[in-house]
Design an enzyme around this catalytic site. Structure first.
Site, mmCIF file in Angstrom:
data_model
loop_
_atom_site.group_PDB
_atom_site.id
_atom_site.type_symbol
_atom_site.label_atom_id
_atom_site.label_comp_id
_atom_site.label_asym_id
_atom_site.label_seq_id
_atom_site.Cartn_x
_atom_site.Cartn_y
_atom_site.Cartn_z
ATOM 1 N N ASP A 177 -8.764 0.502 2.616
ATOM 2 C CA ASP A 177 -7.718 0.117 3.568
ATOM 3 C C ASP A 177 -8.203 0.540 4.965
ATOM 4 O O ASP A 177 -7.814 1.590 5.483
ATOM 5 C CB ASP A 177 -6.417 0.824 3.169
ATOM 6 C CG ASP A 177 -5.275 0.533 4.120
ATOM 7 O OD1 ASP A 177 -5.301 -0.517 4.772
ATOM 8 O OD2 ASP A 177 -4.351 1.372 4.198
ATOM 9 N N HIS B 255 -3.223 13.970 0.901
ATOM 10 C CA HIS B 255 -3.407 13.067 2.034
ATOM 11 C C HIS B 255 -2.151 13.036 2.913
ATOM 12 O O HIS B 255 -2.240 13.112 4.141
ATOM 13 C CB HIS B 255 -3.752 11.662 1.551
ATOM 14 C CG HIS B 255 -3.767 10.643 2.649
ATOM 15 N ND1 HIS B 255 -4.754 10.606 3.615
ATOM 16 C CD2 HIS B 255 -2.899 9.644 2.967
ATOM 17 C CE1 HIS B 255 -4.501 9.619 4.464
ATOM 18 N NE2 HIS B 255 -3.382 9.021 4.093
ATOM 19 N N THR C 105 -8.525 -5.610 4.747
ATOM 20 C CA THR C 105 -8.517 -4.688 3.607
ATOM 21 C C THR C 105 -9.576 -5.195 2.643
ATOM 22 O O THR C 105 -9.591 -6.383 2.322
ATOM 23 C CB THR C 105 -7.136 -4.685 2.912
ATOM 24 O OG1 THR C 105 -6.121 -4.443 3.885
ATOM 25 C CG2 THR C 105 -7.072 -3.633 1.819
ATOM 26 N N GLU D 248 -9.428 12.896 8.061
ATOM 27 C CA GLU D 248 -9.258 14.163 7.334
ATOM 28 C C GLU D 248 -10.592 14.891 7.200
ATOM 29 O O GLU D 248 -10.679 16.104 7.385
ATOM 30 C CB GLU D 248 -8.701 13.898 5.950
ATOM 31 C CG GLU D 248 -7.277 13.369 5.949
ATOM 32 C CD GLU D 248 -6.901 12.846 4.573
ATOM 33 O OE1 GLU D 248 -6.436 13.648 3.757
ATOM 34 O OE2 GLU D 248 -7.081 11.639 4.315
ATOM 35 N N ARG E 277 -6.842 4.224 13.660
ATOM 36 C CA ARG E 277 -5.890 5.331 13.817
ATOM 37 C C ARG E 277 -5.176 5.330 15.163
ATOM 38 O O ARG E 277 -4.023 5.758 15.257
ATOM 39 C CB ARG E 277 -6.625 6.663 13.640
ATOM 40 C CG ARG E 277 -7.279 6.850 12.302
ATOM 41 C CD ARG E 277 -6.290 6.855 11.176
ATOM 42 N NE ARG E 277 -6.950 7.007 9.883
ATOM 43 C CZ ARG E 277 -6.372 6.717 8.722
ATOM 44 N NH1 ARG E 277 -5.120 6.274 8.679
ATOM 45 N NH2 ARG E 277 -7.017 6.878 7.602
ATOM 46 N N ASP F 117 0.842 -1.189 0.000
ATOM 47 C CA ASP F 117 0.000 0.000 0.000
ATOM 48 C C ASP F 117 0.881 1.244 0.000
ATOM 49 O O ASP F 117 1.720 1.421 0.878
ATOM 50 C CB ASP F 117 -0.919 -0.004 1.221
ATOM 51 C CG ASP F 117 -2.013 1.036 1.085
ATOM 52 O OD1 ASP F 117 -2.374 1.393 -0.052
ATOM 53 O OD2 ASP F 117 -2.507 1.507 2.124
ATOM 54 N N GLU G 166 -9.079 4.153 -1.845
ATOM 55 C CA GLU G 166 -7.875 3.962 -2.656
ATOM 56 C C GLU G 166 -8.200 3.262 -3.968
ATOM 57 O O GLU G 166 -9.213 2.572 -4.098
ATOM 58 C CB GLU G 166 -6.852 3.106 -1.875
ATOM 59 C CG GLU G 166 -6.577 3.645 -0.471
ATOM 60 C CD GLU G 166 -5.353 3.052 0.195
ATOM 61 O OE1 GLU G 166 -4.593 2.326 -0.499
ATOM 62 O OE2 GLU G 166 -5.169 3.303 1.396
ATOM 63 N N GLU H 149 -9.985 4.092 4.288
ATOM 64 C CA GLU H 149 -9.138 4.819 3.336
ATOM 65 C C GLU H 149 -9.605 4.463 1.934
ATOM 66 O O GLU H 149 -9.677 3.293 1.568
ATOM 67 C CB GLU H 149 -7.654 4.479 3.536
ATOM 68 C CG GLU H 149 -7.116 4.991 4.864
ATOM 69 C CD GLU H 149 -5.600 4.950 4.993
ATOM 70 O OE1 GLU H 149 -4.946 4.167 4.266
ATOM 71 O OE2 GLU H 149 -5.066 5.711 5.826
ATOM 72 N N LYS I 187 -3.595 -1.718 10.454
ATOM 73 C CA LYS I 187 -4.079 -1.865 9.085
ATOM 74 C C LYS I 187 -4.382 -3.320 8.723
ATOM 75 O O LYS I 187 -5.227 -3.581 7.864
ATOM 76 C CB LYS I 187 -3.012 -1.380 8.100
ATOM 77 C CG LYS I 187 -2.533 0.034 8.311
ATOM 78 C CD LYS I 187 -3.428 0.998 7.595
ATOM 79 C CE LYS I 187 -2.790 2.378 7.485
ATOM 80 N NZ LYS I 187 -3.625 3.266 6.701
ATOM 81 N N GLN J 20 -2.593 2.595 15.034
ATOM 82 C CA GLN J 20 -1.570 3.035 14.069
ATOM 83 C C GLN J 20 -0.641 4.096 14.676
ATOM 84 O O GLN J 20 0.578 4.019 14.527
ATOM 85 C CB GLN J 20 -2.277 3.603 12.832
ATOM 86 C CG GLN J 20 -1.346 4.108 11.737
ATOM 87 C CD GLN J 20 -2.114 4.815 10.608
ATOM 88 O OE1 GLN J 20 -3.340 4.847 10.592
ATOM 89 N NE2 GLN J 20 -1.387 5.376 9.666
#
Ligand code: MN
Length: 347
Positions: free
Chosen positions: A184, A84, A208, A309, A188, A77, A152, A150, A204, A191
């Site tokens: 993904d 981002h 997925t 975000e 947080r 990834d 993607e 996420e 993560k 992480q």
């Protein structure tokens, strides 16, 4: 117009219908796309033509039990969106430059967990892990409080490469069969505590999700656009590939409400540059390798590809939330959706 895998073999998506391709012969009667993937570019073109012309059994897509479309070999990834990386850098390292010094020189990535890549429609169980809030002295173990998605774009390798061989930017379409949408899922809090200095791991790797449909590159030719300029110019082995921006409109729906609208064309590092970087040390490609772009965020408010975000860290996924990622190329080709519902953490 995409390929998928169902109970009888391969499927072709035509609008909102799925066409059973198993009658087209051996490659099409397989449980996954892997044999088609390793058959090469000329065979891919033939398969698209055959699928379009096939008068096989068809049914509404929603009535078909779609499988994971290919056996995932390795999963990498990237972190290819300038917006981002800047947004996250500000949040994770508020007292430093948001972009680390390497970011404009190479497409940063982490190696993900291939075994927990699942097909759209698979629920996600809220992961447990170590979390340490800023004011706390020590971490605790428990359900993630900051579960995120996420948005993607991923690509799927068909033709392998040899150990020691570099795959240049120009050889991208020789090796890569097509693209999928990727979620993904990211915890947080897990992480933020674990990622220094080796990058994301358990925050993560719990799951997925990818679309059940793989859209061949050949069907996205008309959606190719010039990618954003790069400053500084990349080193020679990563130069080129600017014609591989992909005009794919992206959308995220949370519990029926649209929360994000962006476009894959904003990616700073293109897919061919990602592939060239991944093999620049001679690491070999295998059929079924999945490489994802990293979260795609745009400049405008509301185009961010993650909740951290979109909501500035104040809102994350709750149990029972249902998320849908969608993508539609500028030439009208729809990518497969990625759906998932959040289940409570297991005791
Ligand atoms: Mn990611």
């Amino acid at each position: 117009m995409s390929f998928g895998a169902g109970p009888n073999g391969l499927l072709w998506r035509d609008g909102d219908e799925a066409v059973d391709l198993s009658g087209l012969g051996d490659v099409f009667a397989q449980p996954t796309l892997n044999e088609l993937l390793r058959s090469g570019r000329a065979a891919w073109q033939d398969a698209i033509a055959a699928a379009r012309a096939h008068d096989g059994p068809r049914m509404p897509e929603r009535n078909v039990r779609l499988h994971l479309p290919f056996k995932v070999a390795d999963y990498v990834d990237f972190y290819s969106s300038l917006e981002h990386a800047t947004n996250l850098g500000r949040m994770f390292r508020p007292d430093q430059e948001p972009l680390l010094p390497n970011w404009r020189w190479l497409p940063v990535a982490y190696h993900g967990r291939a075994g927990s890549v699942v097909v759209s429609g698979t629920d996600v169980v809220r992961p447990c892990g170590q979390r340490k809030a800023p004011g706390e002295d020590a971490p605790t173990f428990g359900p993630s409080r900051r579960l995120d998605f996420e948005l993607e774009l991923g690509f799927v390798v068909g033709i392998p490469s040899e150990l020691g061989e570099r795959v240049p930017v120009e050889a991208f379409a020789q090796h890569v069969f097509g693209v999928v949408l990727v979620n993904d899922w990211s915890a947080r809090d897990i992480q933020a505590w674990e990622y220094v200095p080796l990058g994301p791991n358990l925050g993560k790797s719990f799951q997925t999700s990818i679309s059940a449909w793989v859209t061949p590159l050949a069907l996205l030719e008309d959606a190719r656009v010039e990618a954003p300029p790069q400053d500084p110019p990349p080193l020679p082995h990563l130069a080129g590939g600017r014609g591989w921006g992909l005009d794919v409109a992206l959308e995220v729906e949370l519990n029926g409400e649209t929360i994000s609208q962006g476009n894959a064309r904003t990616l700073y590092w293109t897919l061919p540059q990602q592939l060239a970087h991944a093999t620049s040390n001679g690491a070999s490609l295998r059929t079924g390798d999945l490489m994802a772009s990293g979260t795609i965020s745009g400049v405008e408010a509301g185009s961010e590809g993650s909740m951290i975000e979109l909501f500035r860290g104040e809102r994350f996924l709750e149990d029972a939330d249902e998320l849908v990622l969608r993508g539609r190329a500028a030439n009208g080709v729809a990518l497969g959706d990625v759906r998932g519902r959040v289940l409570p953490a297991r005791a």
